[in-house]
Design a protein around this motif. Structure first.
Motif, mmCIF file in Angstrom:
data_model
loop_
_atom_site.group_PDB
_atom_site.id
_atom_site.type_symbol
_atom_site.label_atom_id
_atom_site.label_comp_id
_atom_site.label_asym_id
_atom_site.label_seq_id
_atom_site.Cartn_x
_atom_site.Cartn_y
_atom_site.Cartn_z
ATOM 1 N N THR A 151 1.097 -1.107 -0.478
ATOM 2 C CA THR A 151 0.402 -0.063 -0.094
ATOM 3 C C THR A 151 0.910 1.201 -0.112
ATOM 4 O O THR A 151 2.057 1.705 1.180
ATOM 5 C CB THR A 151 -1.327 0.510 1.078
ATOM 6 O OG1 THR A 151 0.349 -0.347 2.489
ATOM 7 C CG2 THR A 151 -1.517 -1.056 1.490
ATOM 8 N N ASN B 83 -3.284 6.245 -1.551
ATOM 9 C CA ASN B 83 -5.039 5.398 -1.771
ATOM 10 C C ASN B 83 -4.490 4.183 -3.205
ATOM 11 O O ASN B 83 -5.810 3.745 -3.688
ATOM 12 C CB ASN B 83 -5.586 6.990 -2.062
ATOM 13 C CG ASN B 83 -4.872 7.253 -3.804
ATOM 14 O OD1 ASN B 83 -3.706 7.539 -3.844
ATOM 15 N ND2 ASN B 83 -5.912 7.575 -4.006
ATOM 16 N N LYS C 44 -4.038 0.019 -3.778
ATOM 17 C CA LYS C 44 -3.130 -0.846 -2.660
ATOM 18 C C LYS C 44 -3.460 -1.460 -4.008
ATOM 19 O O LYS C 44 -3.808 -1.997 -4.462
ATOM 20 C CB LYS C 44 -4.797 -1.470 -1.882
ATOM 21 C CG LYS C 44 -4.333 -2.260 -1.120
ATOM 22 C CD LYS C 44 -5.837 -3.233 -0.333
ATOM 23 C CE LYS C 44 -5.379 -4.141 0.219
ATOM 24 N NZ LYS C 44 -7.020 -4.604 1.182
ATOM 25 N N TRP D 139 -6.284 -1.221 -6.715
ATOM 26 C CA TRP D 139 -6.932 -0.108 -5.840
ATOM 27 C C TRP D 139 -6.606 1.011 -6.134
ATOM 28 O O TRP D 139 -5.593 1.150 -5.526
ATOM 29 C CB TRP D 139 -8.333 -1.282 -5.024
ATOM 30 C CG TRP D 139 -8.981 -1.741 -5.291
ATOM 31 C CD1 TRP D 139 -9.506 -2.240 -5.181
ATOM 32 C CD2 TRP D 139 -8.282 -3.512 -4.185
ATOM 33 N NE1 TRP D 139 -9.858 -3.574 -5.008
ATOM 34 C CE2 TRP D 139 -9.606 -3.851 -4.772
ATOM 35 C CE3 TRP D 139 -7.153 -3.641 -4.187
ATOM 36 C CZ2 TRP D 139 -9.346 -5.688 -4.179
ATOM 37 C CZ3 TRP D 139 -6.662 -4.939 -3.838
ATOM 38 C CH2 TRP D 139 -8.409 -5.597 -4.136
ATOM 39 N N GLY E 284 -8.068 4.098 -4.504
ATOM 40 C CA GLY E 284 -8.902 4.048 -2.472
ATOM 41 C C GLY E 284 -9.679 3.095 -2.740
ATOM 42 O O GLY E 284 -9.851 1.759 -2.605
ATOM 43 N N ASP E 285 -11.289 3.152 -2.838
ATOM 44 C CA ASP E 285 -11.598 1.574 -2.896
ATOM 45 C C ASP E 285 -12.593 1.289 -4.087
ATOM 46 O O ASP E 285 -12.887 0.354 -5.033
ATOM 47 C CB ASP E 285 -13.372 1.943 -2.240
ATOM 48 C CG ASP E 285 -13.879 3.365 -2.489
ATOM 49 O OD1 ASP E 285 -13.585 3.596 -3.786
ATOM 50 O OD2 ASP E 285 -15.286 3.267 -1.572
ATOM 51 N N ARG E 286 -12.380 1.948 -4.926
ATOM 52 C CA ARG E 286 -12.558 1.472 -6.807
ATOM 53 C C ARG E 286 -11.430 0.883 -7.426
ATOM 54 O O ARG E 286 -9.912 0.822 -7.266
ATOM 55 C CB ARG E 286 -12.442 2.720 -7.590
ATOM 56 C CG ARG E 286 -12.610 2.498 -8.856
ATOM 57 C CD ARG E 286 -13.867 3.778 -9.257
ATOM 58 N NE ARG E 286 -12.351 3.588 -10.832
ATOM 59 C CZ ARG E 286 -11.830 5.168 -10.651
ATOM 60 N NH1 ARG E 286 -11.814 5.781 -10.854
ATOM 61 N NH2 ARG E 286 -10.940 5.079 -12.228
ATOM 62 N N GLU E 287 -11.520 -0.688 -8.197
ATOM 63 C CA GLU E 287 -10.757 -1.540 -8.383
ATOM 64 C C GLU E 287 -10.549 -0.399 -9.844
ATOM 65 O O GLU E 287 -10.806 -0.356 -10.735
ATOM 66 C CB GLU E 287 -11.487 -2.694 -8.599
ATOM 67 C CG GLU E 287 -10.349 -3.914 -9.518
ATOM 68 C CD GLU E 287 -11.044 -5.045 -9.531
ATOM 69 O OE1 GLU E 287 -10.633 -5.612 -10.601
ATOM 70 O OE2 GLU E 287 -11.744 -5.471 -8.079
#
Length: 111
Positions: free
Chosen positions: A38, A41, A43, A60, A62-65
């Motif tokens: 990581t 933002n 990962k 990813w 943020g939370d978007r792949e």
């Protein structure tokens, strides 16, 4: 069947943390291990089954792949100082940098 060139201790050094293991086998060579890196933002997760030479990569933001790739029976996986290379076949490879920043370069050549 020949396993990948990358060794467990080299992957540990590259990712600087223990992988999550599926735990189906006591030996790393025969288990599925998920390595995570990581940065801010970003990962990156890379699942590797060394003996079967299977790999799954997910990045990813943020939370978007933003990137996902899976392959079975790749040619090889090699660890370099701050990166590693997945040779998928003679005409396709993925280079993944971990440091100084996470980056993926998916290359294909014409035959």
């Amino acid at each position: 069947m020949k396993a990948i060139s990358a060794e467990e201790y080299k992957l540990l050094g590259l990712f600087e943390r223990e992988p999550e293991r599926q735990g189906l086998d006591d030996l790393w060579l025969f288990d599925d291990s998920v390595y995570t890196a990581t940065q801010e933002n970003l990962k990156l997760t890379v699942a590797i089954h060394p003996y079967h030479k299977d790999v799954r990569i997910i990045l990813w933001l943020g939370d978007r792949e933003v990137y996902e790739y899976s392959a079975i029976d790749v040619q090889d996986i090699k660890v370099h100082k701050d990166s590693f290379r997945i040779d998928i076949n003679p005409n396709q490879a993925i280079n993944i940098n971990i440091r100084p920043s996470i980056g993926i370069k998916h290359e294909a050549t014409k035959t």
